[in-house]
Write a protein that holds these residues in place. Structure first.
Motif, PDB file in Angstrom:
ATOM      1  N   GLY A 103     -10.522  -3.767 -16.126  1.00  0.00           N
ATOM      2  CA  GLY A 103      -9.691  -4.393 -16.918  1.00  0.00           C
ATOM      3  C   GLY A 103      -8.053  -4.906 -16.232  1.00  0.00           C
ATOM      4  N   LEU A 104      -8.121  -6.196 -16.153  1.00  0.00           N
ATOM      5  CA  LEU A 104      -6.642  -6.164 -14.612  1.00  0.00           C
ATOM      6  C   LEU A 104      -5.728  -6.919 -16.171  1.00  0.00           C
ATOM      7  CD1 LEU A 104      -8.569  -8.441 -12.472  1.00  0.00           C
ATOM      8  CD2 LEU A 104      -7.292  -7.184 -12.139  1.00  0.00           C
ATOM      9  N   GLY A 105      -4.303  -6.731 -16.168  1.00  0.00           N
ATOM     10  CA  GLY A 105      -3.952  -6.839 -17.256  1.00  0.00           C
ATOM     11  C   GLY A 105      -2.759  -7.896 -17.476  1.00  0.00           C
ATOM     12  N   LEU A 106      -2.188  -8.863 -18.141  1.00  0.00           N
ATOM     13  CA  LEU A 106      -1.111  -9.696 -17.599  1.00  0.00           C
ATOM     14  C   LEU A 106       0.064  -9.062 -17.158  1.00  0.00           C
ATOM     15  CD1 LEU A 106      -1.597 -12.170 -20.629  1.00  0.00           C
ATOM     16  CD2 LEU A 106      -2.784 -12.710 -18.625  1.00  0.00           C
ATOM     17  N   VAL A 107       1.335  -9.812 -16.952  1.00  0.00           N
ATOM     18  CA  VAL A 107       2.059  -9.231 -16.810  1.00  0.00           C
ATOM     19  C   VAL A 107       3.399 -10.429 -16.865  1.00  0.00           C
ATOM     20  CG1 VAL A 107       2.105 -10.347 -13.855  1.00  0.00           C
ATOM     21  CG2 VAL A 107       3.798  -8.173 -14.121  1.00  0.00           C
ATOM     22  N   ASP A 108       4.248  -9.883 -17.408  1.00  0.00           N
ATOM     23  CA  ASP A 108       5.320 -10.735 -18.135  1.00  0.00           C
ATOM     24  C   ASP A 108       6.459 -11.182 -16.263  1.00  0.00           C
ATOM     25  OD1 ASP A 108       7.186 -11.938 -19.271  1.00  0.00           O
ATOM     26  OD2 ASP A 108       7.509 -10.619 -21.078  1.00  0.00           O
ATOM     27  N   LEU A 109       5.784 -13.040 -16.761  1.00  0.00           N
ATOM     28  CA  LEU A 109       6.566 -13.456 -15.830  1.00  0.00           C
ATOM     29  C   LEU A 109       7.896 -13.863 -15.666  1.00  0.00           C
ATOM     30  CD1 LEU A 109       2.442 -14.931 -14.512  1.00  0.00           C
ATOM     31  CD2 LEU A 109       4.292 -13.408 -13.515  1.00  0.00           C
ATOM     32  N   ASP A 110       8.489 -13.778 -16.660  1.00  0.00           N
ATOM     33  CA  ASP A 110       9.665 -14.338 -16.900  1.00  0.00           C
ATOM     34  C   ASP A 110      11.095 -14.047 -16.426  1.00  0.00           C
ATOM     35  OD1 ASP A 110      11.564 -15.886 -19.298  1.00  0.00           O
ATOM     36  OD2 ASP A 110      12.361 -14.048 -19.594  1.00  0.00           O
ATOM     37  N   SER A 111      11.032 -12.490 -15.684  1.00  0.00           N
ATOM     38  CA  SER A 111      12.110 -12.428 -14.851  1.00  0.00           C
ATOM     39  C   SER A 111      11.148 -11.208 -13.757  1.00  0.00           C
ATOM     40  CB  SER A 111      13.139 -11.720 -15.519  1.00  0.00           C
ATOM     41  OG  SER A 111      12.547 -10.765 -16.002  1.00  0.00           O
ATOM     42  N   THR A 112      11.964 -10.701 -13.035  1.00  0.00           N
ATOM     43  CA  THR A 112      11.611  -9.730 -12.488  1.00  0.00           C
ATOM     44  C   THR A 112      11.136  -8.049 -13.016  1.00  0.00           C
ATOM     45  OG1 THR A 112      13.895  -9.220 -11.273  1.00  0.00           O
ATOM     46  CG2 THR A 112      12.212 -10.901 -10.140  1.00  0.00           C
ATOM     47  N   ASP A 113      13.123  -7.985 -14.186  1.00  0.00           N
ATOM     48  CA  ASP A 113      12.761  -6.765 -14.291  1.00  0.00           C
ATOM     49  C   ASP A 113      11.635  -6.807 -15.475  1.00  0.00           C
ATOM     50  OD1 ASP A 113      15.039  -6.671 -13.208  1.00  0.00           O
ATOM     51  OD2 ASP A 113      16.947  -6.703 -15.087  1.00  0.00           O
ATOM     52  N   SER A 114      11.351  -7.876 -16.449  1.00  0.00           N
ATOM     53  CA  SER A 114      10.492  -7.937 -16.846  1.00  0.00           C
ATOM     54  C   SER A 114       8.791  -8.167 -16.680  1.00  0.00           C
ATOM     55  CB  SER A 114      10.040  -8.267 -18.642  1.00  0.00           C
ATOM     56  OG  SER A 114      10.477 -10.318 -16.793  1.00  0.00           O
ATOM     57  N   ALA A 115       8.942  -8.100 -15.596  1.00  0.00           N
ATOM     58  CA  ALA A 115       7.285  -8.630 -14.981  1.00  0.00           C
ATOM     59  C   ALA A 115       7.516  -5.984 -14.043  1.00  0.00           C
ATOM     60  CB  ALA A 115       7.552  -8.696 -13.565  1.00  0.00           C
ATOM     61  N   SER A 116       8.364  -5.968 -13.680  1.00  0.00           N
ATOM     62  CA  SER A 116       8.704  -4.607 -13.291  1.00  0.00           C
ATOM     63  C   SER A 116       7.487  -3.370 -14.703  1.00  0.00           C
ATOM     64  CB  SER A 116       9.949  -4.024 -12.433  1.00  0.00           C
ATOM     65  OG  SER A 116      10.197  -4.975 -11.126  1.00  0.00           O
ATOM     66  N   ALA A 117       8.790  -3.798 -15.578  1.00  0.00           N
ATOM     67  CA  ALA A 117       8.352  -2.967 -16.383  1.00  0.00           C
ATOM     68  C   ALA A 117       6.933  -3.153 -17.205  1.00  0.00           C
ATOM     69  CB  ALA A 117       9.525  -3.185 -18.385  1.00  0.00           C
ATOM     70  N   THR A 118       6.257  -4.767 -16.985  1.00  0.00           N
ATOM     71  CA  THR A 118       5.061  -4.842 -17.579  1.00  0.00           C
ATOM     72  C   THR A 118       4.161  -3.913 -16.423  1.00  0.00           C
ATOM     73  OG1 THR A 118       6.117  -6.944 -18.290  1.00  0.00           O
ATOM     74  CG2 THR A 118       3.140  -6.135 -18.483  1.00  0.00           C
ATOM     75  N   LEU A 119       4.518  -3.891 -15.456  1.00  0.00           N
ATOM     76  CA  LEU A 119       3.530  -3.269 -13.986  1.00  0.00           C
ATOM     77  C   LEU A 119       3.131  -2.104 -14.031  1.00  0.00           C
ATOM     78  CD1 LEU A 119       4.652  -5.468 -11.119  1.00  0.00           C
ATOM     79  CD2 LEU A 119       2.742  -5.539 -12.473  1.00  0.00           C
ATOM     80  N   ALA A 120       5.218  -1.614 -14.442  1.00  0.00           N
ATOM     81  CA  ALA A 120       4.515  -0.510 -14.785  1.00  0.00           C
ATOM     82  C   ALA A 120       3.727   0.871 -15.577  1.00  0.00           C
ATOM     83  CB  ALA A 120       6.584   0.725 -14.642  1.00  0.00           C
ATOM     84  N   ALA A 121       3.744   0.115 -16.658  1.00  0.00           N
ATOM     85  CA  ALA A 121       3.309  -0.333 -17.745  1.00  0.00           C
ATOM     86  C   ALA A 121       1.414   0.425 -17.808  1.00  0.00           C
ATOM     87  CB  ALA A 121       3.030  -0.526 -18.783  1.00  0.00           C
ATOM     88  N   LEU A 122       1.091  -0.603 -16.976  1.00  0.00           N
ATOM     89  CA  LEU A 122       0.061  -0.766 -16.500  1.00  0.00           C
ATOM     90  C   LEU A 122      -0.548   0.072 -15.462  1.00  0.00           C
ATOM     91  CD1 LEU A 122      -0.120  -4.485 -16.048  1.00  0.00           C
ATOM     92  CD2 LEU A 122      -1.460  -3.459 -18.266  1.00  0.00           C
ATOM     93  N   ALA A 123       0.116   0.215 -15.101  1.00  0.00           N
ATOM     94  CA  ALA A 123      -0.020   1.492 -13.611  1.00  0.00           C
ATOM     95  C   ALA A 123      -0.158   2.812 -13.811  1.00  0.00           C
ATOM     96  CB  ALA A 123       0.888   1.608 -12.707  1.00  0.00           C
ATOM     97  N   ASP A 124      -0.072   3.086 -15.298  1.00  0.00           N
ATOM     98  CA  ASP A 124      -0.469   4.371 -16.311  1.00  0.00           C
ATOM     99  C   ASP A 124      -1.527   3.669 -17.158  1.00  0.00           C
ATOM    100  OD1 ASP A 124       1.866   5.852 -15.136  1.00  0.00           O
ATOM    101  OD2 ASP A 124       3.452   5.293 -16.711  1.00  0.00           O
TER     102      ASP A 124
END
Length: 314
Positions: A103-124
Motif C-alpha cells: 500500500g501507498l497511503g494518502l498524506v494530509d497536504l494542508d500544512s507541514t504539521d498535518s503532513a508530518s503527523a500522517t507520515l509518522a502514522a503511515l511509517a508504523d
C-alpha cells in the motif's frame, strides 16, 4: 512481477475529500463518472478486491502496489478524516491479501504539521510502503512548500513516494480529454524538473521516489534541461549536477503507451531505474503491463528487483 502503479478506492469514499476539484465519483448505469466525466470503468474495478485479484491473475502480476486514484488526493483543503479513513482501509486490505498487495497511503497536504503527523502514522503501519502524492500543489512542486516537506519527512522515515499527476483543468484543455493526454505528462515533467533542478535529490540522497507514466514529457526534455543547465546560471543555481545525471537516482514506471518512448526512457535513466506499472483500472492503463515491458527488451526479474528497491524491500 510487481506492479507499482495501480489504484483502489473503497466505495464508501467515492464522495472524495472536501474541495476535490472534480468529484464526486458516481455510479451511472454501471459506469463510474468523475463529476460529469465518464471514466469507462465499472465501479467494482475501482473498489472490489476480487476484481483487482482477477485482473492480476490475467496479467501475470504477483504483487500489486495499491494507491488512491489521483482525484482522491486531498488538495482542496483540510481532509484529515478522509485521509485517515483511506489509510485505515488500505492497511486492512493489504493485511488480508496474503502478500499480494502493498500500500501507498494518502498524506494530509494542508500544512507541514498535518503532513508530518500522517507520515509518522503511515511509517508504523504494516504493509504500507509509503505515500502517493500529486506533482503540483497550489502553484508549487517538490522544491518548496508542503510537497518539499513531505519528501524530506518521507526520506527521514524510510517511506517510498509515488508521484501521480492529477490532470488539473485548464481552459485551453477543455476538449478531447486533453487534461489527461497533455496535462498529465506536463504536470509530471514539472515535478521532475523541480526535483532535478531544485537540488532536492542532492539534499535527500535516501529519498526513494517513483514517477509514473514514464515520467511524462521527461525523457524528451532531458537533453534540453541539460543544455540549459550547462549554459544558464539561473538554471543551475540550485543544483550541483546536470539533470541527466541526477535522473538516474529516481524510478520511472513503464506506462508510456509507446515502445520507442519506453526505449528512450530506459536509455536516459538506465534499466535499474525502470519498474513495471499498469495504471489499473483506468482506460488509459497498460492492459498487458508485463508483456509490454518485456517486449522492449526489459527483463522481468530485473523489473521486480527494481520495484523492491523502490519499496525498500530486500
Amino acid at each position: 512481477m510487481i506492479d507499482v502503479h495501480a489504484h483502489w478506492l473503497p466505495a464508501d469514499l467515492f464522495a472524495l475529500p472536501p474541495g476535490a476539484p472534480y468529484g464526486p465519483l458516481q455510479d451511472r448505469g454501471g459506469e463510474l463518472h468523475l463529476g460529469e466525466v465518464p471514466l469507462s470503468i465499472a465501479p467494482a474495478a475501482m473498489s472490489d478486491v476480487s476484481a483487482i485479484r482477477a485482473d492480476m491473475a490475467a496479467a501475470g502480476i504477483e504483487v500489486r502496489v495499491l494507491s488512491a486514484p489521483p482525484f482522491a488526493f486531498p488538495v482542496g483543503g483540510p481532509a484529515p478524516e478522509y485521509v485517515a479513513a483511506f489509510n485505515a482501509a488500505l492497511a486492512d486490505v493489504v493485511a488480508g491479501s496474503d502478500g499480494a498487495f502493498r500500500g501507498l497511503g494518502l498524506v494530509d497536504l494542508d500544512s507541514t504539521d498535518s503532513a508530518s503527523a500522517t507520515l509518522a502514522a503511515l511509517a508504523d503501519a504494516a504493509g504500507i510502503a509509503g505515500v502517493a502524492v500529486p506533482p503540483v500543489l497550489g502553484g508549487t512542486s517538490f522544491d518548496r512548500g508542503v510537497l518539499r516537506h513531505v519528501l524530506g519527512e518521507a526520506a527521514r522515515l524510510g517511506l517510498s513516494v509515488l508521484v501521480h499527476p492529477m490532470q488539473l483543468p485548464r481552459p485551453e484543455w477543455d476538449h478531447h480529454y486533453l487534461p489527461n493526454l497533455v496535462g498529465n505528462p506536463v504536470e509530471t515533467a514539472t515535478a521532475v524538473a523541480a526535483l532535478l533542478l531544485g537540488g532536492v535529490k542532492d539534499e535527500l540522497p535516501d529519498l526513494r521516489l517513483c514517477v509514473v507514466h514514464g515520467g511524462g514529457c521527461t525523457p524528451g526534455l532531458l537533453g534540453r534541461w541539460d543544455h540549459g543547465w550547462r549554459t544558464r546560471p539561473d538554471v543551475r543555481q540550485d543544483s550541483t549536477r546536470p539533470p541527466g545525471d541526477v535522473v538516474r537516482e529516481l524510478w520511472f514506471d513503464t506506462v508510456t503507451h509507446d515502445p520507442d518512448l519506453l526505449a528512450l526512457l530506459t536509455t536516459r535513466v538506465g534499466k535499474g531505474a525502470v519498474v513495471c506499472g499498469s495504471d489499473y483500472p483506468f482506460d488509459m492503463a497498460q492492459a498487458d503491463p508485463l508483456g509490454f515491458a518485456t517486449s522492449t527488451g526489459l527483463d522481468a526479474a530485473a523489473l521486480a528487483a527494481n520495484a523492491r528497491a523502490f519499496l525498500g524491500e530486500p
